[in-house]
Design an enzyme around this catalytic site. Structure first.
Site, PDB file in Angstrom:
ATOM      1  N   GLU A   1      -0.438   4.983  -0.346  1.00 48.38           N
ATOM      2  CA  GLU A   1      -1.210   5.906  -0.891  1.00 48.38           C
ATOM      3  C   GLU A   1      -0.788   7.516  -1.171  1.00 48.38           C
ATOM      4  O   GLU A   1      -0.267   7.277   0.475  1.00 48.38           O
ATOM      5  CB  GLU A   1      -2.820   5.807  -0.349  1.00 48.38           C
ATOM      6  CG  GLU A   1      -3.983   5.536  -0.834  1.00 48.38           C
ATOM      7  CD  GLU A   1      -4.296   4.644   0.575  1.00 48.38           C
ATOM      8  OE1 GLU A   1      -4.546   4.749   1.211  1.00 48.38           O
ATOM      9  OE2 GLU A   1      -5.731   4.398  -0.019  1.00 48.38           O
TER      10      GLU A   1
ATOM     11  N   LYS B   1      -1.910   0.268 -25.244  1.00 48.05           N
ATOM     12  CA  LYS B   1      -1.990   0.174 -26.874  1.00 48.05           C
ATOM     13  C   LYS B   1      -0.531  -0.036 -27.548  1.00 48.05           C
ATOM     14  O   LYS B   1       0.270  -0.560 -27.507  1.00 48.05           O
ATOM     15  CB  LYS B   1      -3.658   1.168 -26.861  1.00 48.05           C
ATOM     16  CG  LYS B   1      -4.354   1.076 -26.369  1.00 48.05           C
ATOM     17  CD  LYS B   1      -5.780   2.360 -26.731  1.00 48.05           C
ATOM     18  CE  LYS B   1      -6.864   1.420 -25.770  1.00 48.05           C
ATOM     19  NZ  LYS B   1      -6.546   2.505 -24.597  1.00 48.05           N
TER      20      LYS B   1
ATOM     21  N   ARG C   1      -1.478  -2.498 -18.649  1.00 50.80           N
ATOM     22  CA  ARG C   1      -2.552  -1.757 -18.307  1.00 50.80           C
ATOM     23  C   ARG C   1      -2.272  -0.656 -17.404  1.00 50.80           C
ATOM     24  O   ARG C   1      -1.964  -1.224 -16.374  1.00 50.80           O
ATOM     25  CB  ARG C   1      -4.445  -2.574 -18.282  1.00 50.80           C
ATOM     26  CG  ARG C   1      -4.406  -3.386 -19.000  1.00 50.80           C
ATOM     27  CD  ARG C   1      -5.896  -4.457 -19.175  1.00 50.80           C
ATOM     28  NE  ARG C   1      -5.582  -4.750 -20.541  1.00 50.80           N
ATOM     29  CZ  ARG C   1      -6.443  -4.093 -21.152  1.00 50.80           C
ATOM     30  NH1 ARG C   1      -7.315  -3.003 -21.236  1.00 50.80           N
ATOM     31  NH2 ARG C   1      -6.085  -5.022 -22.669  1.00 50.80           N
TER      32      ARG C   1
ATOM     33  N   TYR D   1       0.401  -1.143  -0.243  1.00 49.33           N
ATOM     34  CA  TYR D   1       0.308  -0.305  -0.099  1.00 49.33           C
ATOM     35  C   TYR D   1       0.418   1.581  -0.195  1.00 49.33           C
ATOM     36  O   TYR D   1       1.863   1.454   0.495  1.00 49.33           O
ATOM     37  CB  TYR D   1      -0.361   0.574   1.151  1.00 49.33           C
ATOM     38  CG  TYR D   1      -2.547  -0.272   0.825  1.00 49.33           C
ATOM     39  CD1 TYR D   1      -3.191   1.037  -0.189  1.00 49.33           C
ATOM     40  CD2 TYR D   1      -3.120  -1.409   1.131  1.00 49.33           C
ATOM     41  CE1 TYR D   1      -3.863   0.110  -0.359  1.00 49.33           C
ATOM     42  CE2 TYR D   1      -4.860  -1.386   1.161  1.00 49.33           C
ATOM     43  CZ  TYR D   1      -5.064  -0.466  -0.087  1.00 49.33           C
ATOM     44  OH  TYR D   1      -6.681  -1.363  -0.378  1.00 49.33           O
TER      45      TYR D   1
ATOM     46  N   ASP E   1      -6.566  12.955 -25.379  1.00 50.53           N
ATOM     47  CA  ASP E   1      -6.065  12.015 -24.743  1.00 50.53           C
ATOM     48  C   ASP E   1      -5.705  11.271 -25.798  1.00 50.53           C
ATOM     49  O   ASP E   1      -6.287  10.557 -27.064  1.00 50.53           O
ATOM     50  CB  ASP E   1      -7.700  11.127 -24.233  1.00 50.53           C
ATOM     51  CG  ASP E   1      -7.740   9.990 -24.306  1.00 50.53           C
ATOM     52  OD1 ASP E   1      -7.086   9.325 -24.712  1.00 50.53           O
ATOM     53  OD2 ASP E   1      -9.728   8.941 -23.599  1.00 50.53           O
TER      54      ASP E   1
ATOM     55  N   THR F   1      -3.685   5.678 -21.937  1.00 54.05           N
ATOM     56  CA  THR F   1      -2.984   4.924 -21.492  1.00 54.05           C
ATOM     57  C   THR F   1      -2.247   3.445 -21.731  1.00 54.05           C
ATOM     58  O   THR F   1      -1.406   5.432 -22.876  1.00 54.05           O
ATOM     59  CB  THR F   1      -4.422   3.246 -21.920  1.00 54.05           C
ATOM     60  OG1 THR F   1      -4.419   3.828 -23.194  1.00 54.05           O
ATOM     61  CG2 THR F   1      -5.641   3.223 -21.910  1.00 54.05           C
TER      62      THR F   1
END
Ligand code: DSN
Length: 441
Positions: free
Chosen positions: A56, A228, A234, A54, A199, A225
């Site tokens: 954050e 691609k 991802r 974790y 984008d 992203t």
């Protein structure tokens, strides 16, 4: 015991599904333009122990202890993203493209503000204002369109922008085969005082590799992203340009806060590590060769398909993808073409075309592209072979017409027929032989 054996013993069901997917890919041709093949180094980072942690917050300011090595990884990803795109700020924590875009809305708009984006049915993305998406439910969405020739209608964009005074204008799409007019759209956004967000999810790898114009001089914010043409795992990235900093020096802060605490919790550190590895790969000279070959291959594939009588939206492509317009065979016929190609070992996706007379579930087109087969090492000669396969499959499905009423029975008969179709079986074998020559796993 190898890693593969451990999974096989611990969970044979998952293991077998992965193995079958691998076989499917090895024996077929992946032409979905939003997919690619990550390197083993990227996969290794993605499958690492970093998934357990974790963290954050951001490097040097976390809410949990023990993050000294996570900070190293996240800083590497940030610095490589800044270098790859030539921007002063990057946030590499968005879980994927839609969360990245959501963070832009959350960071710079208030609910009810006006947003403009390319209409979904004209190639745009759900998050650019589609009527059932948060981007239209929480904001006032004014979609713009493409003209009959398939190119973005800049006159319409200008008129709509002047009439509606949007606070944000999007440029970017999921099925637009032409170079984006970043400069013209950026000027329109500037004229009405809007943020201009690009984008670049589909073309990020092409931009880094010099095979598509960069939006950096024109945009305030850029999202992408990472899986691609960029060829990573991802994931998503949000960037702010120098122009963005000039318009609003608080933009990086606003984006950081929109991601956490606004929208997300702990970053996916294994994903961040894999993004860092993929970005380092894009900075190597051979990635430029890859990007330019993606575009060359797409152009040849598009040309060869048109030579064989298929109609393409905008009559060709400038990037990695093309859209086949099947309206001459009747509305909704994309479903037949996609499924018959699948039967022949060629994976594409059915897709709406601009002003589609049918629906997104039964659209009148298919979308295909060159990123994956180019990663496998295929070149112009293979594109000609693939165009030949696709055209042959096309002639096998031309006779099918989507009925107006109940479609189930008709589709069931169609599926039975294509399973028995000898031409498709022969093509499947030819596809398999071609794919085997370019196996990379
Ligand atoms: N689903 C992606 C694509 O296939 O283009 C866009 O989000």
């Amino acid at each position: 015991m190898s890693r593969k054996d451990r999974l096989r013993k611990a969970d044979p069901e998952v293991f077998n599904a992965i193995r079958s997917e691998l076989r499917r890919r090895k024996e077929g041709l992946e032409l979905i333009p939003s997919e690619n093949i990550t390197s083993k180094a990227v996969l290794e980072a993605l499958g690492s122990i970093l998934t357990d942690k974790y963290s954050e917050g951001y490097p040097g300011r976390r809410y949990y202890g023990g993050n000294q090595f996570i900070d190293v990884v996240e800083n590497l990803a940030i610095e490589r993203a800044k270098k790859a795109f030539g921007v002063p700020y990057a946030n590499v924590q968005p879980y994927s493209g839609s969360p990245a875009n959501m963070a832009v809305y959350f960071g710079v708009l208030s609910p009810g503000n006006v947003v403009m984006g390319q209409n979904l049915l004209d190639g745009g993305h759900l998050t650019h204002g589609w009527k059932t998406n948060f981007s239209s439910l929480f904001y006032k969405s004014i979609p713009y369109h493409v003209k009959k020739d398939g190119y973005i209608d800049l006159e319409e964009v200008e008129r709509l922008a002047k009439e509606n005074k949007p606070k944000l204008i999007w440029c970017g799409a999921t099925s637009y085969p032409r170079e984006f007019p970043f400069e013209a759209l950026g000027r329109i956004a500037d004229d009405v005082g809007a943020y201009f967000a690009c984008d670049i999810a589909h073309i990020a790898g092409l931009i880094i590799g010099g095979a598509h114009k960069s939006p950096v001089p024109f945009a305030h914010i850029i999202t992408t992203t990472t899986h691609k043409t960029l060829r990573g795992p991802r994931g998503g990235i949000i960037m702010v340009t120098e122009k963005g900093l000039k318009k609003d020096p608080e933009l990086p802060n606003k984006i950081d806060k929109a991601i956490i605490p606004g929208l997300q919790g702990g970053p996916h550190n294994h994903q961040t590590a894999a993004i860092a590895v993929a970005l380092a790969e894009t900075l190597k000279p051979e990635f430029r060769d890859y990007a330019s070959q993606v575009v060359k291959n797409a152009r040849v594939l598009a040309y060869e398909l048109m030579q064989r009588g298929l109609k393409l939206v905008s009559d060709g492509t400038d990037n990695h993808m093309m859209l086949v317009d099947l309206t001459s065979e009747g509305p909704g016929t994309g479903v037949f073409f996609q499924e018959a190609l699948d039967m022949a070992g060629i994976t594409v996706n059915k897709n709406t075309i601009p002003a589609d007379p049918s629906s997104p579930f039964y659209p009148s087109g298919i979308r295909l592209g060159s990123p994956t087969v180019t990663t496998q090492g295929m070149k112009e000669d293979e594109m000609k072979l693939i165009a030949g396969f696709i055209a042959e499959v096309y002639s096998e499905v031309k006779k099918y017409r989507l009925p107006e009423g109940d479609k189930k029975e008709y589709l069931a008969t169609f599926r039975q027929e294509i399973r028995r179709n000898r031409t498709l079986k022969r093509i499947r074998n030819e596809v398999k032989s071609l794919a085997k020559k370019f196996e990379i796993y």
